[in-house]
Structure formats: structure tokens, C-alpha cells
Design an enzyme around this catalytic site. Structure first.
Site, PDB file in Angstrom:
ATOM      1  N   GLN A  54       9.489  28.610  32.054  1.00  0.00           N
ATOM      2  CA  GLN A  54      10.387  29.350  31.231  1.00  0.00           C
ATOM      3  C   GLN A  54      10.236  30.756  31.045  1.00  0.00           C
ATOM      4  O   GLN A  54      10.777  31.330  30.152  1.00  0.00           O
ATOM      5  CB  GLN A  54      10.387  28.780  29.647  1.00  0.00           C
ATOM      6  CG  GLN A  54      10.897  27.160  29.413  1.00  0.00           C
ATOM      7  CD  GLN A  54      12.486  27.063  29.836  1.00  0.00           C
ATOM      8  OE1 GLN A  54      13.061  27.916  30.076  1.00  0.00           O
ATOM      9  NE2 GLN A  54      12.916  26.034  29.820  1.00  0.00           N
ATOM     10  N   SER A  55       9.978  31.252  32.198  1.00  0.00           N
ATOM     11  CA  SER A  55       9.639  32.523  32.343  1.00  0.00           C
ATOM     12  C   SER A  55      11.092  33.434  32.269  1.00  0.00           C
ATOM     13  O   SER A  55      11.887  33.226  33.033  1.00  0.00           O
ATOM     14  CB  SER A  55       9.125  33.124  33.621  1.00  0.00           C
ATOM     15  OG  SER A  55       9.265  34.169  34.063  1.00  0.00           O
ATOM     16  N   ASN A  56      11.009  34.467  31.334  1.00  0.00           N
ATOM     17  CA  ASN A  56      12.259  35.351  31.330  1.00  0.00           C
ATOM     18  C   ASN A  56      12.247  36.400  32.448  1.00  0.00           C
ATOM     19  O   ASN A  56      13.283  36.642  33.052  1.00  0.00           O
ATOM     20  CB  ASN A  56      12.113  36.302  30.112  1.00  0.00           C
ATOM     21  CG  ASN A  56      12.152  35.400  28.764  1.00  0.00           C
ATOM     22  OD1 ASN A  56      12.850  34.641  28.630  1.00  0.00           O
ATOM     23  ND2 ASN A  56      11.252  35.812  27.881  1.00  0.00           N
ATOM     24  N   ALA A  74      11.193  35.714  35.508  1.00  0.00           N
ATOM     25  CA  ALA A  74      11.718  34.936  36.737  1.00  0.00           C
ATOM     26  C   ALA A  74      13.296  34.837  36.626  1.00  0.00           C
ATOM     27  O   ALA A  74      14.047  34.928  37.790  1.00  0.00           O
ATOM     28  CB  ALA A  74      11.006  33.562  37.026  1.00  0.00           C
TER      29      ALA A  74
END
Ligand SMILES: *Cc1c(COP(=O)(O)O)cnc(C)c1O
Length: 345
Positions: free
Chosen positions: A85-87, A89
Site C-alpha cells: 500500500q505504498s503511497n 510507489a
């Protein structure tokens, strides 16, 4: 003593290779109702409104310089890293599409995604048609990526590698820019800000802000709130990154770990794991101002701000800027990350 003026630092930054991705300067505005309730004068600096899409955030400023460098080097693909859930990425995928670059993401499954129903940033990564590699927690994703990149480069592709969070000296210069931009806004509007509160993760935001403060001087105190566990060397590493960012800008000055204030007291039970204080902070901002924070970063940092006001670490009548770094997509992520937002405690 200032080493350079904000104006001239912004001109220096303008001379570095950069891609135009966001809408800058981001707004700075006062929260009147919450200010009254807390007994301070509270402002938000809206990095969440950076663009590229409605789900922007603090990574876009870093990506302007990172993708600028990528394009200058003639690369066609961008490889980066994060949690599922990386912002960072997700924002990298959006920024790549805007520049005609190929996004390739190596994402660690800290929180296990539901393969039947992709949510939040992972859904957006697919919508941006990023090449997504889901990596188990116990695999060295950098080493895995390295072997893939070697293969792709043999096939003629040229990959630009961005570390997790975009936090190297190129990306961090974006937050020296943010600091100069904020200083300019505070001066123009005659706002006597004393504290800048923000969330720190991979450290590039803090490193850039600290570089900006070192170069411009001033009395703004930066209070950084950790989004997850940070080992003892964290301050040293961020200070070194900050010093390298200053070098990247063509100046010679050193940032020391003692100049940083990193609070590890508000992220528990862990990174990407909801806690009650952050949940309450999110609900408070929604209820009093109609504004959204996120459960992973800004909610936890804002819960620290509330605690600082409650305990007098930030005295009554202080002028405080909260750096809203984005992340609202996490409100629509896995239940473990979201927490009990919908139910009163
Ligand atoms: C990445 C991120 C941060 C932390 O920034 P770093 O530069 O990684 O320290 C804070 N808030 C949000 C919403 C983020 O996505």
C-alpha cells in the site's frame, strides 16, 4: 545565520534537472475552528494537494527531481520499492505515466493484500498499468530487483532505480524546496510560525526540510513523528542524507543528528497498523474541519501534535504548521490499516 535567501535557493533548485509533475506552491491555510478548540494558531501546508492526480502527496516533490534526473540520463523505465500500500510507489506510477516512463514496482507484503479485491494504492498501481512484483517479507527485494534489472538491461531497456520513499539526495532536495516555499509563504502572509510538525518514514522529507532550514536559518522548530520503528542510527542517517542534499544543491554545510527531533512515541502497534489515538485524530479533523488525514502517517503525526498541545510541549497560543503529506487512499485499504474509523470509541 542564513547561508542563502529563500528566493535564491528556489532559483538554484530551478536550475537542477526536474520534471514538472505537480501544482506548486501548495496551499497554506489556517484551520480556524480547530485553532479555537486547541488554543493555538494552526495552519496546514497542503502537500496532499500536490497533484499529479487527486491522490497526490509528498512524494511528488521528490519525484520532480528524481524523474528529471531519470530523463536526463535517457532511461525508459523506473524501478522503485515499497509496501503493497505504498503511497510512494503509487505516486511514482502516476508520475511515470505523466512523463512517458515505464513504472516497475517491487512491493513487500507487510499487510497481505486480498487478490480477489485489490484496494487503495495497489488498485491504483494496476490502473496505472505499473509492472507490479509482490515480494514476500522474508525476501531481499533489492537483490531480487537487481537480478531482474540485469536481465531487462540485456534486453535493451534502461532502468532508473529509486530507493524506497524516493529518499536519496536527489529526492530530498524537493523538501529543501518545500521549506523555502513555506518560508516565502509565511513571510508574505506575516505568519509567525514556531513549529512545523510532520510525519517521518523513509526520512527524505525530513532530510530535505532540515537542509532547507540549515540553508535559510530561521526559528521554525521541526518536530518529526515516526510512522514506524526506527533504529538508533536513524537520526545519524537522516542527518547524513540532509548533508548530501545540501551538497547536491551546491552548498557546503553539515546537518548534525542532534539538530533533528524524531519522536518514536506515536506509531504503535506498528507501521501500517491502526491505533486509537490516530483514529481519534482523523475523526477530530473530519468532524471539525471536514478534512481528511490517513491512518498510517498523518493521523499518527497529528495525534502527536494534539498530545504536544495537551501536555504543553507546544504551549498555548503557539503558531503551528502541520505538513499534510497525503496518504488518504489508506482510508480505503485493508481493515488492519484502516482501523475502527467508522465507529465511535
Ligand atoms: C511517505 C510518506 C511520509 C513520510 O515521508 P518520508 O520522506 O518517507 O519520511 C509521510 N506521509 C505520507 C502520507 C507519506 O506517504
Amino acid at each position: 545565520m542564513p547561508i542563502v535567501s529563500a528566493q535564491s535557493l528556489l532559483e538554484t533548485l530551478n536550475g537542477l534537472p526536474h520534471a514538472s509533475l505537480g501544482f506548486y506552491p501548495t496551499p497554506l491555510h489556517r484551520l480556524d475552528r480547530l485553532s479555537r478548540e486547541l488554543g493555538i494558531s494552526l495552519y496546514l501546508k497542503r502537500e496532499d494537494l500536490s497533484g499529479v492526480s487527486v491522490f497526490g502527496g509528498n512524494k511528488i516533490r521528490k519525484l520532480q527531481y528524481l524523474l528529471g534526473e531519470c530523463l536526463r540520463q535517457g532511461c525508459d523505465s523506473v524501478v522503485t520499492f515499497g509496501a503493497t500500500q505504498s503511497n510512494h510507489a503509487m505516486q511514482t506510477a502516476a508520475a511515470c505515466r505523466r512523463c512517458g516512463l515505464n513504472p516497475i514496482l517491487f512491493l513487500t507484503r507487510i499487510v497481505e493484500p486480498d487478490a480477489q479485491s485489490l484496494r487503495a494504492n495497489l488498485l491504483l498501481d494496476h490502473l496505472y498499468d505499473a509492472q507490479v512484483h509482490l515480494v514476500p517479507l522474508d525476501i531481499d527485494r533489492e537483490a531480487f530487483a537487481k537480478s531482474c534489472i540485469a536481465q531487462w538491461e540485456q534486453e535493451g531497456r534502461r532502468c532508473y532505480v529509486i530507493p524506497a520513499g524516493g529518499s536519496n539526495e536527489v529526492g530530498a532536495t524537493g523538501f529543501a524546496e518545500c521549506y523555502a516555499e513555506l518560508a516565502t509563504q509565511l513571510e508574505a502572509e506575516d505568519i509567525p510560525a514556531e513549529y512545523l510538525v510532520h510525519c517521518t518514514g523513509s526520512g527524505g522529507t525530513l532530510a530535505g526540510l532540515a537542509a532547507g532550514k540549515k540553508l535559510l536559518g530561521g526559528r521554525l522548530r521541526i518536530l518529526s513523528v515516526a510512522s514506524g520503528p526506527k533504529d538508533e542510527e536513524y537520526e545519524e542517517q537522516v542527518a547524513q542524507l540532509s548533508t548530501r542534499a545540501i551538497g547536491q544543491l551546491g552548498f557546503d554545510a553539515q546537518v548534525f543528528p542532534e539538530e533533528l527531533s524524531v519522536d518514536r512515541g506515536y506509531y504503535l502497534p506498528g507501521y501500517e497498523q491502526a491505533n486509537g489515538a490516530a483514529t481519534q485524530a482523523i475523526r477530530l479533523l473530519a468532524r471539525t474541519e471536514g478534512l481528511l488525514l490517513d491512518p498510517v502517517y498523518t493521523g499518527k503525526a497529528f495525534s502527536a501534535l494534539l498530545d504536544y498541545v495537551r501536555t504543553g510541549k507546544i504551549p498555548q497560543k503557539s503558531t503551528v504548521v502541520f505538513l499534510h503529506t497525503g496518504g488518504a487512499t489508506a482510508l480505503f485499504s485493508e481493515p488492519q490499516i484502516v482501523g475502527k474509523l467508522a465507529y465511535p470509541p
